[in-house]
Motif scaffolding. Structure first.
Motif, PDB file in Angstrom:
ATOM      1  N   GLU A   1       0.825  -1.196   0.000  1.00  0.00           N
ATOM      2  CA  GLU A   1       0.000   0.000   0.000  1.00  0.00           C
ATOM      3  C   GLU A   1       0.871   1.263   0.000  1.00  0.00           C
ATOM      4  O   GLU A   1       0.549   2.243  -0.668  1.00  0.00           O
ATOM      5  N   SER A   2       1.981   1.220   0.729  1.00  0.00           N
ATOM      6  CA  SER A   2       2.866   2.382   0.788  1.00  0.00           C
ATOM      7  C   SER A   2       3.499   2.645  -0.572  1.00  0.00           C
ATOM      8  O   SER A   2       3.623   3.802  -1.001  1.00  0.00           O
ATOM      9  N   ARG A   3       3.892   1.570  -1.270  1.00  0.00           N
ATOM     10  CA  ARG A   3       4.466   1.750  -2.603  1.00  0.00           C
ATOM     11  C   ARG A   3       3.437   2.373  -3.539  1.00  0.00           C
ATOM     12  O   ARG A   3       3.751   3.306  -4.301  1.00  0.00           O
ATOM     13  N   GLN A   4       2.211   1.885  -3.486  1.00  0.00           N
ATOM     14  CA  GLN A   4       1.167   2.447  -4.340  1.00  0.00           C
ATOM     15  C   GLN A   4       0.870   3.898  -3.953  1.00  0.00           C
ATOM     16  O   GLN A   4       0.588   4.730  -4.821  1.00  0.00           O
ATOM     17  N   PHE A   5       0.950   4.196  -2.649  1.00  0.00           N
ATOM     18  CA  PHE A   5       0.698   5.566  -2.202  1.00  0.00           C
ATOM     19  C   PHE A   5       1.776   6.511  -2.734  1.00  0.00           C
ATOM     20  O   PHE A   5       1.476   7.612  -3.189  1.00  0.00           O
ATOM     21  N   LEU A   6       3.026   6.095  -2.696  1.00  0.00           N
ATOM     22  CA  LEU A   6       4.108   6.919  -3.240  1.00  0.00           C
ATOM     23  C   LEU A   6       3.941   7.107  -4.744  1.00  0.00           C
ATOM     24  O   LEU A   6       4.169   8.206  -5.276  1.00  0.00           O
ATOM     25  N   GLU A   7       3.531   6.040  -5.431  1.00  0.00           N
ATOM     26  CA  GLU A   7       3.296   6.144  -6.868  1.00  0.00           C
ATOM     27  C   GLU A   7       2.124   7.084  -7.153  1.00  0.00           C
ATOM     28  O   GLU A   7       2.161   7.892  -8.094  1.00  0.00           O
ATOM     29  N   LEU A   8       1.099   6.997  -6.315  1.00  0.00           N
ATOM     30  CA  LEU A   8      -0.042   7.897  -6.473  1.00  0.00           C
ATOM     31  C   LEU A   8       0.399   9.350  -6.309  1.00  0.00           C
ATOM     32  O   LEU A   8      -0.054  10.243  -7.037  1.00  0.00           O
ATOM     33  N   GLY A   9       1.299   9.602  -5.356  1.00  0.00           N
ATOM     34  CA  GLY A   9       1.803  10.967  -5.178  1.00  0.00           C
ATOM     35  C   GLY A   9       2.501  11.476  -6.412  1.00  0.00           C
ATOM     36  O   GLY A   9       2.303  12.638  -6.825  1.00  0.00           O
ATOM     37  N   ARG A  10       3.312  10.624  -7.043  1.00  0.00           N
ATOM     38  CA  ARG A  10       3.980  11.049  -8.279  1.00  0.00           C
ATOM     39  C   ARG A  10       2.960  11.349  -9.367  1.00  0.00           C
ATOM     40  O   ARG A  10       3.093  12.333 -10.109  1.00  0.00           O
ATOM     41  N   GLU A  11       1.948  10.498  -9.483  1.00  0.00           N
ATOM     42  CA  GLU A  11       0.908  10.720 -10.496  1.00  0.00           C
ATOM     43  C   GLU A  11       0.147  12.019 -10.220  1.00  0.00           C
ATOM     44  O   GLU A  11      -0.144  12.794 -11.138  1.00  0.00           O
ATOM     45  N   LEU A  12      -0.189  12.243  -8.953  1.00  0.00           N
ATOM     46  CA  LEU A  12      -0.949  13.444  -8.612  1.00  0.00           C
ATOM     47  C   LEU A  12      -0.139  14.709  -8.883  1.00  0.00           C
ATOM     48  O   LEU A  12      -0.671  15.709  -9.387  1.00  0.00           O
ATOM     49  N   ARG A  13       1.141  14.678  -8.537  1.00  0.00           N
ATOM     50  CA  ARG A  13       1.956  15.876  -8.779  1.00  0.00           C
ATOM     51  C   ARG A  13       2.076  16.167 -10.269  1.00  0.00           C
ATOM     52  O   ARG A  13       2.026  17.334 -10.690  1.00  0.00           O
ATOM     53  N   GLU A  14       2.201  15.114 -11.068  1.00  0.00           N
ATOM     54  CA  GLU A  14       2.273  15.325 -12.522  1.00  0.00           C
ATOM     55  C   GLU A  14       0.925  15.781 -13.054  1.00  0.00           C
ATOM     56  O   GLU A  14       0.842  16.675 -13.900  1.00  0.00           O
ATOM     57  N   ALA A  15      -0.152  15.174 -12.533  1.00  0.00           N
ATOM     58  CA  ALA A  15      -1.482  15.566 -12.986  1.00  0.00           C
ATOM     59  C   ALA A  15      -1.777  17.013 -12.610  1.00  0.00           C
ATOM     60  O   ALA A  15      -2.371  17.764 -13.390  1.00  0.00           O
ATOM     61  N   TYR A  16      -1.351  17.437 -11.428  1.00  0.00           N
ATOM     62  CA  TYR A  16      -1.599  18.798 -10.995  1.00  0.00           C
ATOM     63  C   TYR A  16      -0.923  19.811 -11.920  1.00  0.00           C
ATOM     64  O   TYR A  16      -1.402  20.925 -12.121  1.00  0.00           O
ATOM     65  N   ARG A  17       0.178  19.391 -12.499  1.00  0.00           N
ATOM     66  CA  ARG A  17       0.908  20.292 -13.389  1.00  0.00           C
ATOM     67  C   ARG A  17       0.170  20.527 -14.689  1.00  0.00           C
ATOM     68  O   ARG A  17       0.334  21.559 -15.334  1.00  0.00           O
ATOM     69  N   THR A  18      -0.659  19.575 -15.102  1.00  0.00           N
ATOM     70  CA  THR A  18      -1.244  19.647 -16.445  1.00  0.00           C
ATOM     71  C   THR A  18      -2.768  19.728 -16.470  1.00  0.00           C
ATOM     72  O   THR A  18      -3.338  20.105 -17.489  1.00  0.00           O
ATOM     73  N   LEU A  19      -3.431  19.368 -15.363  1.00  0.00           N
ATOM     74  CA  LEU A  19      -4.891  19.282 -15.416  1.00  0.00           C
ATOM     75  C   LEU A  19      -5.557  20.643 -15.243  1.00  0.00           C
ATOM     76  O   LEU A  19      -4.984  21.583 -14.701  1.00  0.00           O
ATOM     77  N   ASP A  20      -6.811  20.691 -15.665  1.00  0.00           N
ATOM     78  CA  ASP A  20      -7.606  21.895 -15.465  1.00  0.00           C
ATOM     79  C   ASP A  20      -8.268  21.843 -14.089  1.00  0.00           C
ATOM     80  O   ASP A  20      -8.110  20.886 -13.330  1.00  0.00           O
ATOM     81  N   ALA A  21      -9.033  22.869 -13.752  1.00  0.00           N
ATOM     82  CA  ALA A  21      -9.613  22.990 -12.412  1.00  0.00           C
ATOM     83  C   ALA A  21     -10.552  21.837 -12.083  1.00  0.00           C
ATOM     84  O   ALA A  21     -10.564  21.326 -10.965  1.00  0.00           O
ATOM     85  N   ALA A  22     -11.357  21.387 -13.066  1.00  0.00           N
ATOM     86  CA  ALA A  22     -12.316  20.311 -12.803  1.00  0.00           C
ATOM     87  C   ALA A  22     -11.595  19.005 -12.467  1.00  0.00           C
ATOM     88  O   ALA A  22     -11.954  18.294 -11.526  1.00  0.00           O
ATOM     89  N   GLY A  23     -10.561  18.700 -13.256  1.00  0.00           N
ATOM     90  CA  GLY A  23      -9.806  17.488 -12.993  1.00  0.00           C
ATOM     91  C   GLY A  23      -9.105  17.538 -11.653  1.00  0.00           C
ATOM     92  O   GLY A  23      -9.042  16.548 -10.921  1.00  0.00           O
ATOM     93  N   LEU A  24      -8.578  18.704 -11.310  1.00  0.00           N
ATOM     94  CA  LEU A  24      -7.886  18.853 -10.031  1.00  0.00           C
ATOM     95  C   LEU A  24      -8.848  18.685  -8.864  1.00  0.00           C
ATOM     96  O   LEU A  24      -8.486  18.119  -7.830  1.00  0.00           O
ATOM     97  N   LYS A  25     -10.070  19.170  -9.011  1.00  0.00           N
ATOM     98  CA  LYS A  25     -11.048  19.032  -7.935  1.00  0.00           C
ATOM     99  C   LYS A  25     -11.346  17.567  -7.663  1.00  0.00           C
ATOM    100  O   LYS A  25     -11.415  17.131  -6.509  1.00  0.00           O
ATOM    101  N   GLU A  26     -11.490  16.787  -8.734  1.00  0.00           N
ATOM    102  CA  GLU A  26     -11.772  15.367  -8.568  1.00  0.00           C
ATOM    103  C   GLU A  26     -10.581  14.657  -7.934  1.00  0.00           C
ATOM    104  O   GLU A  26     -10.747  13.834  -7.027  1.00  0.00           O
ATOM    105  N   LEU A  27      -9.361  14.985  -8.392  1.00  0.00           N
ATOM    106  CA  LEU A  27      -8.180  14.350  -7.820  1.00  0.00           C
ATOM    107  C   LEU A  27      -7.997  14.721  -6.350  1.00  0.00           C
ATOM    108  O   LEU A  27      -7.554  13.913  -5.541  1.00  0.00           O
ATOM    109  N   SER A  28      -8.327  15.965  -5.992  1.00  0.00           N
ATOM    110  CA  SER A  28      -8.207  16.386  -4.597  1.00  0.00           C
ATOM    111  C   SER A  28      -9.142  15.572  -3.708  1.00  0.00           C
ATOM    112  O   SER A  28      -8.780  15.191  -2.596  1.00  0.00           O
TER     113      SER A  28
END
Length: 312
Positions: A77-104
């Motif tokens: 679970e910790s490995r997946q959580f760290l991977e999720l953090g990398r995905e979220l940080r990359e997604a935050y860089r490129t997504l629009d407000a609606a996508g960011l709200k869902e990810l948050s």
């Protein structure tokens, strides 16, 4: 030049790393005593540098200990959580407000689930987390998702204090800003540069959608994994409860059997004493009977002698 204590070899290095990993999942109230015990053992074994490193370890706060315990006790679970953090940080860089709200929203759900798991692990280890400490654990997990440096620190499993998430994602990971331009005249044909811009925008949207899809899948996988682990924990707790009940019943049966055995032993000893006494009485009675029979025979003979021969 060989540094002091380096003669211990690679096995010694593994030993000290294992000791440090163990210390940071030791309950804070037991940390200092365990640290001293391990340091003395290292020094006694001639590993002075290891002993110095062990003594330099700082006792973690309760929240940091719970976060370390989560990392060590739930590695997948910790490995997946760290991977999720990398995905979220990359997604935050490129997504629009609606996508960011869902990810948050997904981020909050995953953090909440993991913090509850950390609290359960701490409770199993004999320490119930207070509400304030629980908030610090959640803040640490938020920091891991938000800040790559915080993620690297947590990944060591040796946090000394709770982590604080930044108020926003680090610089360079913010949403891409779009520049709005005025509409082109209706009668004007699209220019090649405009077509390229539209193509680039379409490509960016496609990549953003792919990144969002990956982030959603990672979050969903993490939530499923947590659900499976909670189910496994519930099954294990139920098995443990049944085993404890059976153990208590067995203990009661053993105690009853021991009581019966003790009573039987006491009865055996009492009957043995009675048998011994009865044997003594039987031997005494037999001896008395034998004496009486001898005396009777002697008396009969004496009577016959005194009576003399009979006359015809």
């Amino acid at each position: 030049m060989q540094r002091k204590g380096a003669g211990r070899g690679r096995g010694g290095e593994r030993d000290v790393e294992a000791v440090l990993d163990e210390l940071y999942v030791t309950r804070p109230s037991e940390f200092v005593a365990r640290r001293e015990e391990r340091a003395v053992a290292a020094r006694t074994a001639g590993r002075a540098e290891d002993a110095r490193r062990i003594r330099a370890a700082r006792r973690p706060t309760t929240a940091a200990w719970a976060a370390n315990l989560l990392l060590r006790s739930a590695p997948e679970e910790s490995r997946q959580f760290l991977e999720l953090g990398r995905e979220l940080r990359e997604a935050y860089r490129t997504l629009d407000a609606a996508g960011l709200k869902e990810l948050s929203a997904q981020r909050r759900r995953v953090v909440s689930a993991l913090s509850r798991e950390a609290a359960g692990l701490a409770r199993d280890a004999g320490l119930r987390l207070s509400a304030a400490v629980q908030q610090e654990v959640e803040a640490t997990l938020q920091a891991v998702l938000t800040d790559p440096e915080a993620a690297d620190r947590w990944a060591t499993g040796r946090l000394e204090g709770a982590l604080t998430p930044p108020s926003h994602f680090p610089a360079g990971t913010g949403p891409v800003k779009r520049t709005r331009t005025g509409p082109a005249p209706a009668e004007a044909a699209p220019r090649p540069a405009q077509r390229r811009t539209k193509d680039e925008l379409a490509e960016r949207r496609r990549r953003r959608q792919e990144e969002l899809t990956r982030a959603r899948k990672a979050a969903e996988a993490a939530e499923r994994q947590l659900g499976d682990r909670r189910s496994d924990l519930a099954d294990a707790e139920e098995s443990l409860r049944r085993a404890r009940d059976r153990h208590d019943e067995a203990e009661q049966r053993v105690a009853a059997a021991e009581r019966h055995l003790e009573e039987a032993r006491e009865e055996l000893e009492r009957v043995g004493r009675e048998r011994h006494e009865a044997g003594k009485r039987q031997r005494s009675a037999a001896d008395a009977l034998a004496r009486a029979e001898r005396e009777a025979r002697e008396a009969a003979k004496e009577a016959e002698r005194l009576a003399g021969p009979r006359r015809g």
